[in-house]
Design a protein around this motif. Structure first.
Motif, mmCIF file in Angstrom:
data_model
loop_
_atom_site.group_PDB
_atom_site.id
_atom_site.type_symbol
_atom_site.label_atom_id
_atom_site.label_comp_id
_atom_site.label_asym_id
_atom_site.label_seq_id
_atom_site.Cartn_x
_atom_site.Cartn_y
_atom_site.Cartn_z
ATOM 1 N N HIS A 131 0.643 -1.062 -0.359
ATOM 2 C CA HIS A 131 0.084 0.295 -0.166
ATOM 3 C C HIS A 131 0.586 1.440 0.455
ATOM 4 O O HIS A 131 2.260 1.384 -0.096
ATOM 5 C CB HIS A 131 -0.905 -0.466 1.764
ATOM 6 C CG HIS A 131 -0.087 0.338 2.466
ATOM 7 N ND1 HIS A 131 -0.336 1.325 3.254
ATOM 8 C CD2 HIS A 131 0.417 -0.981 3.549
ATOM 9 C CE1 HIS A 131 0.860 0.984 4.178
ATOM 10 N NE2 HIS A 131 0.971 -0.277 4.590
ATOM 11 N N GLY A 132 0.001 2.400 -0.192
ATOM 12 C CA GLY A 132 0.562 3.661 -0.043
ATOM 13 C C GLY A 132 -0.146 4.249 1.310
ATOM 14 O O GLY A 132 -0.433 4.001 1.940
ATOM 15 N N HIS A 133 -0.417 5.878 0.069
ATOM 16 C CA HIS A 133 -1.280 6.447 1.519
ATOM 17 C C HIS A 133 -0.301 7.061 2.560
ATOM 18 O O HIS A 133 -0.856 8.280 2.850
ATOM 19 C CB HIS A 133 -2.109 5.821 1.798
ATOM 20 C CG HIS A 133 -3.268 7.177 2.594
ATOM 21 N ND1 HIS A 133 -3.459 8.096 2.026
ATOM 22 C CD2 HIS A 133 -4.046 7.442 3.716
ATOM 23 C CE1 HIS A 133 -4.888 9.242 2.532
ATOM 24 N NE2 HIS A 133 -5.236 7.752 3.681
ATOM 25 N N ILE A 134 0.478 6.601 3.464
ATOM 26 C CA ILE A 134 0.302 7.096 4.863
ATOM 27 C C ILE A 134 1.791 7.384 4.681
ATOM 28 O O ILE A 134 2.874 8.281 5.777
ATOM 29 C CB ILE A 134 0.217 6.122 6.154
ATOM 30 C CG1 ILE A 134 1.073 4.441 6.000
ATOM 31 C CG2 ILE A 134 -1.711 5.704 6.223
ATOM 32 C CD1 ILE A 134 1.052 4.056 7.059
ATOM 33 N N HIS A 135 2.983 7.745 3.395
ATOM 34 C CA HIS A 135 4.287 8.613 3.604
ATOM 35 C C HIS A 135 5.241 7.457 4.792
ATOM 36 O O HIS A 135 5.382 6.215 4.248
ATOM 37 C CB HIS A 135 4.266 9.734 3.517
ATOM 38 C CG HIS A 135 3.353 10.420 2.805
ATOM 39 N ND1 HIS A 135 3.881 10.813 1.124
ATOM 40 C CD2 HIS A 135 1.980 10.567 2.277
ATOM 41 C CE1 HIS A 135 3.071 11.591 0.632
ATOM 42 N NE2 HIS A 135 1.684 11.419 0.880
ATOM 43 N N HIS A 136 5.702 8.041 5.323
ATOM 44 C CA HIS A 136 7.052 8.029 6.341
ATOM 45 C C HIS A 136 6.355 6.916 7.205
ATOM 46 O O HIS A 136 7.417 7.190 8.178
ATOM 47 C CB HIS A 136 7.866 8.679 5.927
ATOM 48 C CG HIS A 136 7.324 10.194 7.279
ATOM 49 N ND1 HIS A 136 6.418 10.969 7.672
ATOM 50 C CD2 HIS A 136 7.945 10.516 8.862
ATOM 51 C CE1 HIS A 136 6.768 11.594 8.743
ATOM 52 N NE2 HIS A 136 7.220 11.415 9.140
ATOM 53 N N TYR A 137 4.812 6.012 7.281
ATOM 54 C CA TYR A 137 4.613 5.988 8.771
ATOM 55 C C TYR A 137 4.799 4.629 8.131
ATOM 56 O O TYR A 137 4.729 4.369 7.417
ATOM 57 C CB TYR A 137 2.859 6.121 9.258
ATOM 58 C CG TYR A 137 3.305 7.992 9.533
ATOM 59 C CD1 TYR A 137 3.816 8.592 10.744
ATOM 60 C CD2 TYR A 137 3.037 9.020 8.919
ATOM 61 C CE1 TYR A 137 4.127 9.279 11.305
ATOM 62 C CE2 TYR A 137 2.700 10.306 9.112
ATOM 63 C CZ TYR A 137 3.316 10.714 10.473
ATOM 64 O OH TYR A 137 3.398 12.083 11.131
ATOM 65 N N THR A 138 4.254 3.457 9.291
ATOM 66 C CA THR A 138 4.219 1.796 8.901
ATOM 67 C C THR A 138 2.897 2.101 9.461
ATOM 68 O O THR A 138 2.564 2.760 10.750
ATOM 69 C CB THR A 138 5.666 1.378 9.589
ATOM 70 O OG1 THR A 138 5.658 1.533 11.106
ATOM 71 C CG2 THR A 138 6.785 1.902 8.593
ATOM 72 N N VAL A 139 2.433 0.829 8.545
ATOM 73 C CA VAL A 139 1.027 -0.297 9.826
ATOM 74 C C VAL A 139 1.810 -1.355 10.638
ATOM 75 O O VAL A 139 2.871 -1.921 10.588
ATOM 76 C CB VAL A 139 0.792 -0.557 8.331
ATOM 77 C CG1 VAL A 139 -0.857 -1.520 9.436
ATOM 78 C CG2 VAL A 139 -0.480 0.019 7.792
ATOM 79 N N PRO A 140 1.492 -0.557 12.509
ATOM 80 C CA PRO A 140 2.152 -2.384 12.970
ATOM 81 C C PRO A 140 1.213 -3.505 12.405
ATOM 82 O O PRO A 140 0.697 -3.775 14.025
ATOM 83 C CB PRO A 140 1.806 -1.413 14.323
ATOM 84 C CG PRO A 140 0.220 -0.925 14.239
ATOM 85 C CD PRO A 140 0.880 -0.316 12.935
ATOM 86 N N ALA A 141 1.926 -4.357 11.876
ATOM 87 C CA ALA A 141 1.249 -5.328 11.483
ATOM 88 C C ALA A 141 2.545 -5.566 10.480
ATOM 89 O O ALA A 141 2.321 -5.119 9.652
ATOM 90 C CB ALA A 141 -0.090 -5.421 11.326
ATOM 91 N N LYS A 142 2.673 -7.215 10.472
ATOM 92 C CA LYS A 142 3.720 -7.424 9.586
ATOM 93 C C LYS A 142 3.245 -7.777 8.338
ATOM 94 O O LYS A 142 3.509 -7.993 6.470
ATOM 95 C CB LYS A 142 4.959 -8.700 9.920
ATOM 96 C CG LYS A 142 3.851 -9.999 10.125
ATOM 97 C CD LYS A 142 4.388 -10.908 11.214
ATOM 98 C CE LYS A 142 3.340 -11.864 11.665
ATOM 99 N NZ LYS A 142 4.624 -12.841 12.098
ATOM 100 N N GLU A 143 1.980 -7.313 8.406
ATOM 101 C CA GLU A 143 0.922 -8.888 6.900
ATOM 102 C C GLU A 143 1.230 -6.941 5.659
ATOM 103 O O GLU A 143 0.958 -6.986 4.983
ATOM 104 C CB GLU A 143 -0.301 -8.990 6.943
ATOM 105 C CG GLU A 143 -0.043 -9.839 7.651
ATOM 106 C CD GLU A 143 0.077 -10.054 9.030
ATOM 107 O OE1 GLU A 143 1.060 -10.728 9.750
ATOM 108 O OE2 GLU A 143 -0.384 -8.799 10.178
ATOM 109 N N ASN A 144 1.311 -5.846 5.914
ATOM 110 C CA ASN A 144 1.315 -4.815 5.760
ATOM 111 C C ASN A 144 2.585 -4.718 5.352
ATOM 112 O O ASN A 144 3.419 -3.492 6.366
ATOM 113 C CB ASN A 144 0.586 -3.238 6.679
ATOM 114 C CG ASN A 144 -0.766 -4.578 6.571
ATOM 115 O OD1 ASN A 144 -1.367 -5.098 7.377
ATOM 116 N ND2 ASN A 144 -2.001 -3.209 5.954
#
Length: 202
Positions: free
Chosen positions: A146-159
């Motif tokens: 995915h994109g959208h969140i720029h320099h952030y990460t989703v706290p899930a290893k599947e993303n």
């Protein structure tokens, strides 16, 4: 070959410098656009396919045809076939204009369009490519790119954030120049690196 990227935000002046969304140390959008184009074309050839997961550009003019023409001009400089997944900053007007100006490259359309996402398989894994991060639950063989969140990460290893500003390229054991689309080998290393990182936290 197949490559993936997102959030190029061509022409977006408000992302220049250091912002809440990105670190883009360019003097102007012309320099930023040119840097992304050069790094893209250093890696991608016209036979390749690049999945762009939304937010191609942010540029508004009156009349709108001028900004659409400018974005088309940039996209025409990029090597490869572009599979465009609509982001929140991608207008239907732009997609319609690109469709009207589509053409064949290496026997295939330059542009392909999707509103929500695309599912792709690679090395016994499925990648669900979307603009917005998707919470897929426990699905070991499915990874959301995915994109959208720029320099952030989703706290899930599947993303995995594949945007040009993603911090998750830190999972690579090499550096890529800003704006370089990610190969599937890059993605695999990021997926494995994030899994190892999360497993350590258990």
């Amino acid at each position: 070959m197949r490559f993936i990227t997102a959030d190029t935000h061509f022409f977006h002046e408000n992302l220049l410098g250091t912002t809440d969304f990105a670190i883009r140390p360019f003097a102007n959008v012309t320099e930023m656009n040119r840097t992304i184009i050069e790094h893209w074309n250093d890696r991608v050839i016209d036979k390749d396919t690049v999945y762009h997961l939304g937010d191609i550009a942010l540029y508004f003019t009156h009349p709108a045809i001028k900004s659409n023409e400018a974005v088309l001009g940039v996209l025409n400089e990029l090597h490869g076939h572009l599979v465009l997944i609509k982001g929140n900053h991608d207008s239907r007007s732009l997609f319609k204009f690109l469709a009207q100006n589509n053409y064949l490259l290496e026997g295939k359309p330059k542009f392909e369009f999707h509103d929500v996402g695309v599912l792709s398989k690679y090395d016994h894994r499925q990648y669900y490519m979307t603009h917005y991060p998707m919470m897929l639950g426990i699905a070991p063989q499915i990874i959301n790119l995915h994109g959208h969140i720029h320099h952030y990460t989703v706290p899930a290893k599947e993303n995995i954030n594949v945007g040009v500003d993603t911090p998750e390229t830190a999972y690579l054991d090499y550096q890529l120049p800003f704006g370089t689309p990610l190969s599937l080998a890059d993605i695999e290393q990021m997926v494995n690196g994030k899994k190892i990182d999360f497993d350590k936290r258990l």
